[in-house]
Design a protein around this motif. Structure first.
Motif, PDB file in Angstrom:
ATOM      1  N   ASP A   1     -39.280   6.396  -8.692  1.00  0.00           N
ATOM      2  CA  ASP A   1     -40.135   6.288  -7.512  1.00  0.00           C
ATOM      3  C   ASP A   1     -41.277   5.259  -7.798  1.00  0.00           C
ATOM      4  OD1 ASP A   1     -38.837   8.426  -6.748  1.00  0.00           O
ATOM      5  OD2 ASP A   1     -40.265   9.876  -6.882  1.00  0.00           O
TER       6      ASP A   1
ATOM      7  N   GLY B   1     -42.149  14.049 -13.124  1.00  0.00           N
ATOM      8  CA  GLY B   1     -42.014  14.835 -11.733  1.00  0.00           C
ATOM      9  C   GLY B   1     -41.836  16.255 -12.115  1.00  0.00           C
TER      10      GLY B   1
ATOM     11  N   THR C   1     -40.511  19.581 -18.740  1.00  0.00           N
ATOM     12  CA  THR C   1     -40.732  20.703 -19.259  1.00  0.00           C
ATOM     13  C   THR C   1     -41.393  20.348 -20.578  1.00  0.00           C
ATOM     14  OG1 THR C   1     -38.361  20.160 -20.643  1.00  0.00           O
ATOM     15  CG2 THR C   1     -38.430  21.609 -18.612  1.00  0.00           C
TER      16      THR C   1
ATOM     17  N   ASP D   1     -45.460  12.970  -6.451  1.00  0.00           N
ATOM     18  CA  ASP D   1     -44.730  14.349  -6.468  1.00  0.00           C
ATOM     19  C   ASP D   1     -45.538  15.401  -7.127  1.00  0.00           C
ATOM     20  OD1 ASP D   1     -42.934  15.809  -5.286  1.00  0.00           O
ATOM     21  OD2 ASP D   1     -41.497  15.873  -7.003  1.00  0.00           O
TER      22      ASP D   1
HETATM   23  N1  LIG Z   1     -36.066  16.107  -4.943  1.00  0.00           N
HETATM   24  C1  LIG Z   1     -35.445  14.703  -4.508  1.00  0.00           C
HETATM   25  O1  LIG Z   1     -34.784  14.743  -3.844  1.00  0.00           O
HETATM   26  C2  LIG Z   1     -36.039  13.514  -5.254  1.00  0.00           C
HETATM   27  C3  LIG Z   1     -36.652  13.437  -6.247  1.00  0.00           C
HETATM   28  N2  LIG Z   1     -37.285  12.371  -6.638  1.00  0.00           N
HETATM   29  C4  LIG Z   1     -38.196  12.167  -7.842  1.00  0.00           C
HETATM   30  O2  LIG Z   1     -37.449  12.856  -8.891  1.00  0.00           O
HETATM   31  C5  LIG Z   1     -38.436  13.514  -9.678  1.00  0.00           C
HETATM   32  C6  LIG Z   1     -37.593  14.476 -10.529  1.00  0.00           C
HETATM   33  O3  LIG Z   1     -36.915  13.472 -11.454  1.00  0.00           O
HETATM   34  P1  LIG Z   1     -36.284  14.000 -12.867  1.00  0.00           P
HETATM   35  O4  LIG Z   1     -35.524  15.400 -12.700  1.00  0.00           O
HETATM   36  O5  LIG Z   1     -35.455  12.610 -13.430  1.00  0.00           O
HETATM   37  O6  LIG Z   1     -37.308  14.412 -13.668  1.00  0.00           O
HETATM   38  P2  LIG Z   1     -38.682  13.647 -14.272  1.00  0.00           P
HETATM   39  O7  LIG Z   1     -38.754  12.196 -13.651  1.00  0.00           O
HETATM   40  O8  LIG Z   1     -39.803  14.733 -14.018  1.00  0.00           O
HETATM   41  O9  LIG Z   1     -38.567  13.591 -15.774  1.00  0.00           O
HETATM   42  C7  LIG Z   1     -37.298  13.747 -16.498  1.00  0.00           C
HETATM   43  C8  LIG Z   1     -37.270  13.034 -17.556  1.00  0.00           C
HETATM   44  O10 LIG Z   1     -38.529  13.318 -18.528  1.00  0.00           O
HETATM   45  C9  LIG Z   1     -37.993  13.701 -19.929  1.00  0.00           C
HETATM   46  N3  LIG Z   1     -38.784  14.813 -20.399  1.00  0.00           N
HETATM   47  C10 LIG Z   1     -38.853  15.980 -19.735  1.00  0.00           C
HETATM   48  N4  LIG Z   1     -39.740  16.490 -20.491  1.00  0.00           N
HETATM   49  C11 LIG Z   1     -40.341  15.849 -21.336  1.00  0.00           C
HETATM   50  C12 LIG Z   1     -41.347  16.151 -22.426  1.00  0.00           C
HETATM   51  N5  LIG Z   1     -42.179  17.317 -22.574  1.00  0.00           N
HETATM   52  N6  LIG Z   1     -41.855  15.001 -23.043  1.00  0.00           N
HETATM   53  C13 LIG Z   1     -41.182  13.727 -22.989  1.00  0.00           C
HETATM   54  N7  LIG Z   1     -40.175  13.698 -22.096  1.00  0.00           N
HETATM   55  C14 LIG Z   1     -39.911  14.764 -21.408  1.00  0.00           C
HETATM   56  C15 LIG Z   1     -36.577  14.161 -19.452  1.00  0.00           C
HETATM   57  O11 LIG Z   1     -35.733  13.923 -20.926  1.00  0.00           O
HETATM   58  C16 LIG Z   1     -36.219  13.139 -18.710  1.00  0.00           C
HETATM   59  O12 LIG Z   1     -35.696  11.950 -19.037  1.00  0.00           O
HETATM   60  C17 LIG Z   1     -39.283  14.266  -8.702  1.00  0.00           C
HETATM   61  O13 LIG Z   1     -40.497  14.735  -9.247  1.00  0.00           O
HETATM   62  C18 LIG Z   1     -39.532  13.023  -7.760  1.00  0.00           C
HETATM   63  O14 LIG Z   1     -40.572  12.595  -8.227  1.00  0.00           O
HETATM   64  C19 LIG Z   1     -37.155  11.041  -5.896  1.00  0.00           C
HETATM   65  O15 LIG Z   1     -36.830  10.137  -6.651  1.00  0.00           O
HETATM   66  C20 LIG Z   1     -36.561  11.251  -4.672  1.00  0.00           C
HETATM   67  C21 LIG Z   1     -35.728  12.308  -4.384  1.00  0.00           C
END
Ligand SMILES: NC(=O)C1=CN([C@@H]2O[C@H](COP(=O)(O)OP(=O)(O)OC[C@H]3O[C@@H](n4cnc5c(N)ncnc54)[C@H](O)[C@@H]3O)[C@@H](O)[C@H]2O)[C@@H](O)CC1
Ligand SMILES: [K+]
Length: 496
Positions: free
Chosen positions: A61, A128, A132, A157
């Motif tokens: 995003d 986002g 965790t 988000d």
């Molecule tokens: N819900 C939806 O339909 C949509 C969500 N979107 C976005 O996608 C986000 C969620 O995306 P993701 O599921 O990829 O998650 P995140 O973008 O929150 O991050 C996940 C990443 O962070 C790493 N990570 C997790 N915990 C960590 C820690 N403690 N220390 C270091 N690295 C860590 C993971 O290994 C993974 O690579 C939402 O918050 C939003 O911003 C948007 O792209 C649009 C669509």
């Protein structure tokens, strides 16, 4: 409006992809552009904007936001906290597109220090809903850099580092404003995480509303009150609006039940009766409209004459009161249990099994702790899960009072209230709510809607009072009752 957990958000996202064939890149594009629209009025062309991006889709995003801002003529630098090979899927698609728009990218932490320090706007796209805790390095350092900078922070988000597993949280971005995608997340309403959000704005990215509507957690809004608040009928009479019985008040504590009676009277009850111990009667100053009963008169037949009963406000905790309380539990009339009633109930919660009619419990966290055996901290860290489980297990409506009161139904529905302010953090507020709630459950569409309306109106009355006539310091619960007129008027003058 719905309120989702991270897991629920992930499921809606999956459905959008699998069942509706909405490509993830499109959703990310929608998100990025909507976020820019939500923040662009705060920006000026001379701003030095940095976008701090993490490894997941929240970072994706961030790529869209950076590209769109650059395309609109803003000075943008992306601080990419991971190397390109760690970025995959839709985020990688948008990284590639962004690169073609010639957005500057910084990869090194020492360079990032300077950029973040000199920025006039920081956009936080580190993590986002996929985060965790606890936070691993070097991300910890980026969060500290953002929080220490002078510039306002716009979180995408959620504020990065916020988690529903509160105990695992380590570093969290302290946002000035959070632009949330599609629907607020539960962490926006939990005491430990809500302050990180700053101002909350919601943007739609086109996820199917049909799927969002299936989420059973709702934020109660003006439209819900308008839809469910019972109208006053032209040919209505006092019987139409119900007779409420408020049981409580004692020699030591005569005030509570009077406040409940005022709350019920000012909410449109057809008739209001108060029942106390006979000895307390001389200490009561009941409004002229209120009828009086003594505990000695209590029989099952008498209780069946009312349309709603509340017990507990200043009731007392003696063995005699406990015996009386167990008698009251047997009634099939909708029964609201508050204050001392909750303390008595906590002595043997299995008694709830005997209940035939709807039962409403209105604890604050300490009372809920007594009922469940959990500590107040455990409750405050996970209020949504714990209240939902309790309401379903015991077949009750549970109103967990707090800054954002959570109302849970026996069927697993949950509603969050957002009205109210610190003016309500005073002895007597709960007594008033009990009175209002009894009236609303007698009259409104469903018990759940009645409870939600009561909590909403109670908070709304205090918001109006503090805005127009008082401050949160000097206002008393009685003043809040007086302000109910203005709260109700809002919904009469602007019906649905
Ligand atoms: N819900 C939806 O339909 C949509 C969500 N979107 C976005 O996608 C986000 C969620 O995306 P993701 O599921 O990829 O998650 P995140 O973008 O929150 O991050 C996940 C990443 O962070 C790493 N990570 C997790 N915990 C960590 C820690 N403690 N220390 C270091 N690295 C860590 C993971 O290994 C993974 O690579 C939402 O918050 C939003 O911003 C948007 O792209 C649009 C669509
Ligand atoms: K974020």
């Amino acid at each position: 409006m719905k309120c989702l957990t991270s897991e629920e958000m992930r499921q809606v996202d999956m459905l959008a992809f699998n069942a509706y064939h909405m490509p993830g890149e499109v959703l990310m594009e929608n998100a990025g552009r909507a976020i820019v629209e939500a923040m662009v009025q705060d920006l000026i062309k001379s701003d030095r904007i940095v976008v701090v991006v993490g490894p997941g889709n929240n970072g994706g995003d961030g790529f869209v936001v950076a590209r769109e801002l650059k395309n609109r003529g803003y000075m943008v630098t992306v601080i990419q906290t991971v190397t390109n090979d760690k970025i995959s899927g839709e985020a990688n698609v948008h990284l590639n597109v962004m690169q073609r728009f010639n957005v500057d990218i910084i990869y090194d932490f020492p360079d990032a220090v300077q950029y973040i320090h000199e920025a006039t706007v920081i956009i936080d796209a580190l993590f986002g809903t996929g985060y965790t805790g606890p936070m691993r390095e070097p991300m910890h350092g980026y969060v500290a850099l953002m929080n220490d900078a002078r510039a306002p922070i716009y979180s995408i988000d959620v504020p990065s580092g916020v988690s529903e597993t509160i105990g695992s949280m380590s570093a969290v971005v302290k946002a000035t404003k959070t632009v949330t995608i599609e629907a607020p997340k539960v962490t926006a309403y939990i005491e430990q995480t809500a302050p990180y959000y700053g101002e909350l704005t919601i943007v739609s990215i086109g996820l199917p509303t049909r799927e969002l509507d299936k989420i059973s957690r709702t934020i109660w809004q003006v439209c819900h009150v308008k839809q469910t608040l019972k109208k006053r009928e032209r040919f209505g009479h006092k019987g139409t609006y119900g007779h409420v019985l408020l049981i409580g008040g004692s020699v030591d504590m005569p005030g509570a039940i009077q406040l409940s009676a005022r709350g019920a009277l000012k909410s449109g009850a057809g008739l209001v009766s108060v029942m106390t111990e006979q000895a307390a009667r001389p200490f009561l100053q009941l409004p002229h409209e209120v009828m009086y009963r003594s505990h000695d008169e209590l029989t099952p037949q008498l209780l069946s004459n009312y349309q709603a009963i509340a017990v507990g406000m200043g009731f007392g905790l003696t063995d005699e009161k406990l015996a009386l309380f167990y008698q009251i539990l047997k009634t099939e009339v909708p029964l609201l249990i508050d204050a001392d009633g909750l303390t008595l109930l906590a002595r043997d919660i299995s008694r709830l099994k005997e209940r035939q009619g709807p039962t409403i419990l209105t604890p604050h966290p300490k009372e809920f702790a007594r009922l469940t055996g959990f500590s107040v901290d455990v409750i405050k860290n996970d209020p949504f899960t714990l209240t939902k489980a309790f309401a379903q297990e015991h077949g009750v409506y549970l109103v967990l009072k707090g800054t954002h009161t959570i109302i849970s139904s026996p069927r697993g529905e949950q509603v969050i209230n957002t009205t109210g302010n610190s003016a309500l953090s005073k002895g007597g507020s709960g007594d008033i709510l009990s009175g209002i709630a009894c009236v609303r459950i007698m009259q409104d569409e469903t018990v759940l809607a009645g409870l939600c309306n009561a909590v909403y109106l109670h908070g709304y009355a205090s918001d109006i009072a503090v805005r127009e006539d008082f401050t949160a310091f000097d206002i008393t619960p009685t003043d809040v009752v007086d302000s109910l007129s203005k709260a109700y008027r809002t919904f009469i003058e602007n019906p649905a």
